[in-house]
Design an enzyme around this catalytic site. Structure first.
Site, PDB file in Angstrom:
ATOM      1  N   CYS A  84       1.045  -1.132  -0.063  1.00 54.47           N
ATOM      2  CA  CYS A  84       0.048   0.046   0.208  1.00 54.47           C
ATOM      3  C   CYS A  84       0.768   1.372  -0.020  1.00 54.47           C
ATOM      4  CB  CYS A  84      -0.793  -0.013   1.016  1.00 54.47           C
ATOM      5  SG  CYS A  84      -2.068   1.400   1.319  1.00 54.47           S
TER       6      CYS A  84
ATOM      7  N   HIS B 281      -8.822  -3.744  -2.128  1.00 50.28           N
ATOM      8  CA  HIS B 281      -8.007  -3.213  -1.335  1.00 50.28           C
ATOM      9  C   HIS B 281      -8.347  -1.695  -1.461  1.00 50.28           C
ATOM     10  CE1 HIS B 281      -3.693  -2.363  -0.309  1.00 50.28           C
ATOM     11  NE2 HIS B 281      -4.192  -0.901  -0.697  1.00 50.28           N
ATOM     12  N   GLU B 282      -8.605  -0.905  -2.505  1.00 46.62           N
ATOM     13  CA  GLU B 282      -9.037   0.332  -2.440  1.00 46.62           C
ATOM     14  C   GLU B 282     -10.424   0.503  -1.936  1.00 46.62           C
ATOM     15  OE1 GLU B 282      -6.657   2.189  -2.942  1.00 46.62           O
ATOM     16  OE2 GLU B 282      -5.519   0.748  -4.068  1.00 46.62           O
TER      17      GLU B 282
ATOM     18  N   HIS C  25     -10.194   0.898   1.973  1.00 46.21           N
ATOM     19  CA  HIS C  25      -9.822   2.369   1.972  1.00 46.21           C
ATOM     20  C   HIS C  25     -10.904   3.346   2.468  1.00 46.21           C
ATOM     21  CE1 HIS C  25      -5.512   2.458   2.166  1.00 46.21           C
ATOM     22  NE2 HIS C  25      -5.436   1.780   1.033  1.00 46.21           N
TER      23      HIS C  25
END
Length: 177
Positions: free
Chosen positions: A101, A143-144, A147
Protein backbone atom coordinates in the site's frame (compact mmCIF):
# COMPACT_ATOMS: atom_id res chain seq x y z
CA UNK A 1 -3.97 20.25 -15.18
CA UNK A 2 -3.36 17.29 -12.89
CA UNK A 3 -0.99 17.39 -9.95
CA UNK A 4 0.85 14.81 -7.89
CA UNK A 5 -0.65 14.86 -4.40
CA UNK A 6 1.13 13.87 -1.21
CA UNK A 7 0.13 10.40 -0.03
CA UNK A 8 -0.71 10.26 3.66
CA UNK A 9 0.80 7.49 5.76
CA UNK A 10 -0.54 4.97 8.26
CA UNK A 11 -1.20 6.83 11.50
CA UNK A 12 -2.95 9.77 9.85
CA UNK A 13 -6.52 9.61 11.23
CA UNK A 14 -8.07 10.24 7.78
CA UNK A 15 -7.02 6.70 6.75
CA UNK A 16 -9.27 5.28 9.49
CA UNK A 17 -12.37 7.33 8.70
CA UNK A 18 -15.49 6.42 6.76
CA UNK A 19 -15.29 8.37 3.48
CA UNK A 20 -18.09 10.70 2.39
CA UNK A 21 -20.54 9.85 -0.40
CA UNK A 22 -19.99 11.87 -3.62
CA UNK A 23 -23.25 13.67 -4.44
CA UNK A 24 -22.19 15.42 -7.64
CA UNK A 25 -19.73 13.53 -9.82
CA UNK A 26 -19.48 16.52 -12.17
CA UNK A 27 -18.34 18.90 -9.44
CA UNK A 28 -15.13 20.62 -10.58
CA UNK A 29 -13.37 19.62 -7.33
CA UNK A 30 -14.23 15.91 -7.86
CA UNK A 31 -13.14 15.98 -11.50
CA UNK A 32 -9.82 17.60 -10.48
CA UNK A 33 -9.40 15.00 -7.73
CA UNK A 34 -9.84 12.20 -10.30
CA UNK A 35 -7.12 13.74 -12.50
CA UNK A 36 -4.81 14.24 -9.51
CA UNK A 37 -5.34 10.68 -8.24
CA UNK A 38 -4.58 9.30 -11.72
CA UNK A 39 -1.33 11.30 -11.88
CA UNK A 40 -0.41 10.37 -8.31
CA UNK A 41 -0.91 6.62 -8.71
CA UNK A 42 1.17 6.61 -11.90
CA UNK A 43 4.06 8.57 -10.38
CA UNK A 44 4.03 6.43 -7.20
CA UNK A 45 4.14 3.11 -9.14
CA UNK A 46 0.81 2.04 -7.69
CA UNK A 47 -1.98 0.03 -9.28
CA UNK A 48 -4.75 1.81 -7.37
CA UNK A 49 -5.29 4.73 -5.05
CA UNK A 50 -8.23 5.90 -2.97
CA UNK A 51 -9.14 9.53 -2.31
CA UNK A 52 -8.59 9.16 1.47
CA UNK A 53 -4.93 8.35 0.74
CA UNK A 54 -4.44 11.94 -0.41
CA UNK A 55 -6.42 13.31 2.56
CA UNK A 56 -9.63 13.73 0.51
CA UNK A 57 -12.31 11.77 2.35
CA UNK A 58 -14.58 10.86 -0.58
CA UNK A 59 -15.92 7.50 -1.76
CA UNK A 60 -13.76 7.55 -4.86
CA UNK A 61 -10.77 5.57 -6.06
CA UNK A 62 -8.77 4.79 -9.17
CA UNK A 63 -8.04 1.26 -10.36
CA UNK A 64 -5.01 1.50 -12.64
CA UNK A 65 -3.44 -1.92 -13.11
CA UNK A 66 -0.27 -1.94 -15.18
CA UNK A 67 3.17 -3.52 -14.87
CA UNK A 68 5.54 -1.35 -12.83
CA UNK A 69 8.42 -1.68 -10.38
CA UNK A 70 6.13 -2.66 -7.50
CA UNK A 71 3.91 -5.02 -9.55
CA UNK A 72 5.88 -6.25 -12.60
CA UNK A 73 3.28 -8.89 -13.52
CA UNK A 74 0.18 -6.70 -13.25
CA UNK A 75 -2.24 -6.81 -16.19
CA UNK A 76 -2.67 -3.66 -18.26
CA UNK A 77 -5.90 -1.66 -18.06
CA UNK A 78 -6.94 1.95 -18.51
CA UNK A 79 -6.99 3.87 -15.23
CA UNK A 80 -10.63 3.85 -14.14
CA UNK A 81 -12.25 6.24 -11.68
CA UNK A 82 -14.83 4.48 -9.51
CA UNK A 83 -17.15 6.80 -7.59
CA UNK A 84 -19.44 5.56 -4.79
CA UNK A 85 -18.45 1.95 -5.58
CA UNK A 86 -20.06 -1.11 -4.06
CA UNK A 87 -19.69 -4.86 -4.22
CA UNK A 88 -22.98 -6.41 -5.34
CA UNK A 89 -21.83 -10.04 -5.50
CA UNK A 90 -18.70 -12.09 -4.93
CA UNK A 91 -17.33 -15.53 -5.59
CA UNK A 92 -17.30 -18.11 -2.80
CA UNK A 93 -13.58 -18.62 -3.48
CA UNK A 94 -11.18 -16.66 -1.31
CA UNK A 95 -7.53 -16.54 -2.33
CA UNK A 96 -4.51 -15.14 -0.53
CA UNK A 97 -2.24 -12.78 -2.40
CA UNK A 98 0.55 -10.33 -1.62
CA UNK A 99 -0.46 -6.71 -1.20
CA UNK A 100 1.33 -3.50 -0.45
CA UNK A 101 0.00 0.00 0.00
CA UNK A 102 1.27 3.45 -0.87
CA UNK A 103 0.14 4.57 2.60
CA UNK A 104 1.98 1.70 4.34
CA UNK A 105 5.41 1.83 2.67
CA UNK A 106 8.00 -0.90 3.12
CA UNK A 107 5.62 -3.72 4.10
CA UNK A 108 3.78 -6.43 2.15
CA UNK A 109 1.14 -8.75 3.51
CA UNK A 110 -0.54 -11.95 2.39
CA UNK A 111 -4.22 -10.93 2.30
CA UNK A 112 -7.28 -13.13 1.75
CA UNK A 113 -9.71 -11.65 -0.81
CA UNK A 114 -12.59 -12.84 -2.97
CA UNK A 115 -11.28 -14.25 -6.24
CA UNK A 116 -14.04 -12.46 -8.18
CA UNK A 117 -16.38 -9.58 -7.42
CA UNK A 118 -19.28 -8.03 -9.27
CA UNK A 119 -19.20 -4.29 -8.67
CA UNK A 120 -21.25 -1.20 -9.37
CA UNK A 121 -19.93 2.35 -9.42
CA UNK A 122 -20.50 5.71 -11.03
CA UNK A 123 -17.90 6.68 -13.63
CA UNK A 124 -16.44 10.15 -13.99
CA UNK A 125 -19.16 11.03 -16.53
CA UNK A 126 -21.92 10.27 -14.01
CA UNK A 127 -22.98 6.97 -15.59
CA UNK A 128 -23.69 3.87 -13.51
CA UNK A 129 -21.35 1.01 -14.44
CA UNK A 130 -21.45 -2.67 -13.51
CA UNK A 131 -18.48 -4.97 -14.00
CA UNK A 132 -17.24 -8.38 -13.00
CA UNK A 133 -13.63 -8.25 -11.85
CA UNK A 134 -11.40 -11.25 -11.26
CA UNK A 135 -7.98 -12.13 -9.88
CA UNK A 136 -5.52 -9.22 -9.51
CA UNK A 137 -7.96 -6.49 -10.60
CA UNK A 138 -10.58 -7.83 -8.15
CA UNK A 139 -7.89 -7.65 -5.46
CA UNK A 140 -7.10 -4.03 -6.33
CA UNK A 141 -10.80 -3.11 -6.16
CA UNK A 142 -11.25 -4.76 -2.75
CA UNK A 143 -8.07 -3.14 -1.39
CA UNK A 144 -9.15 0.34 -2.49
CA UNK A 145 -12.75 -0.25 -1.40
CA UNK A 146 -11.45 -1.00 2.10
CA UNK A 147 -9.80 2.44 2.20
CA UNK A 148 -13.25 4.03 1.88
CA UNK A 149 -14.25 2.34 5.15
CA UNK A 150 -11.05 3.15 7.04
CA UNK A 151 -9.54 -0.33 6.62
CA UNK A 152 -5.93 -0.94 5.52
CA UNK A 153 -4.55 -4.23 4.21
CA UNK A 154 -2.62 -5.03 7.39
CA UNK A 155 -5.99 -5.25 9.18
CA UNK A 156 -6.84 -8.25 6.97
CA UNK A 157 -3.54 -10.14 7.31
CA UNK A 158 -4.34 -13.30 9.28
CA UNK A 159 -1.10 -13.48 11.27
CA UNK A 160 2.19 -11.66 11.58
CA UNK A 161 4.05 -14.43 9.70
CA UNK A 162 2.13 -13.31 6.60
CA UNK A 163 3.93 -9.94 6.57
CA UNK A 164 7.35 -9.21 5.08
CA UNK A 165 9.42 -6.18 4.18
CA UNK A 166 9.23 -4.76 0.67
CA UNK A 167 12.90 -5.68 0.11
CA UNK A 168 12.30 -9.32 1.08
CA UNK A 169 9.18 -9.40 -1.07
CA UNK A 170 11.12 -8.18 -4.10
CA UNK A 171 13.91 -10.73 -3.47
CA UNK A 172 11.60 -13.66 -2.72
CA UNK A 173 8.78 -13.17 -5.16
CA UNK A 174 10.71 -11.77 -8.10
CA UNK A 175 14.10 -13.37 -7.35
CA UNK A 176 15.85 -10.01 -7.37
CA UNK A 177 19.19 -9.89 -5.61
Amino acid sequence: MSEFRAIIQLGDPILRQQATWVDNTQDEHIQQLIDDLTATVAKANGVGIAAPQVAASYRLFIVASRPNLRYPNAPVMEPTAMINPRIIAHSPEIVKGWEGCLSVPGIRGLVPRYQAVEVAYTDRNGKLQKQKLTDFVARIFQHEYDHLDGVVFIDRVENSFDMISEDEYQKTVFNHT
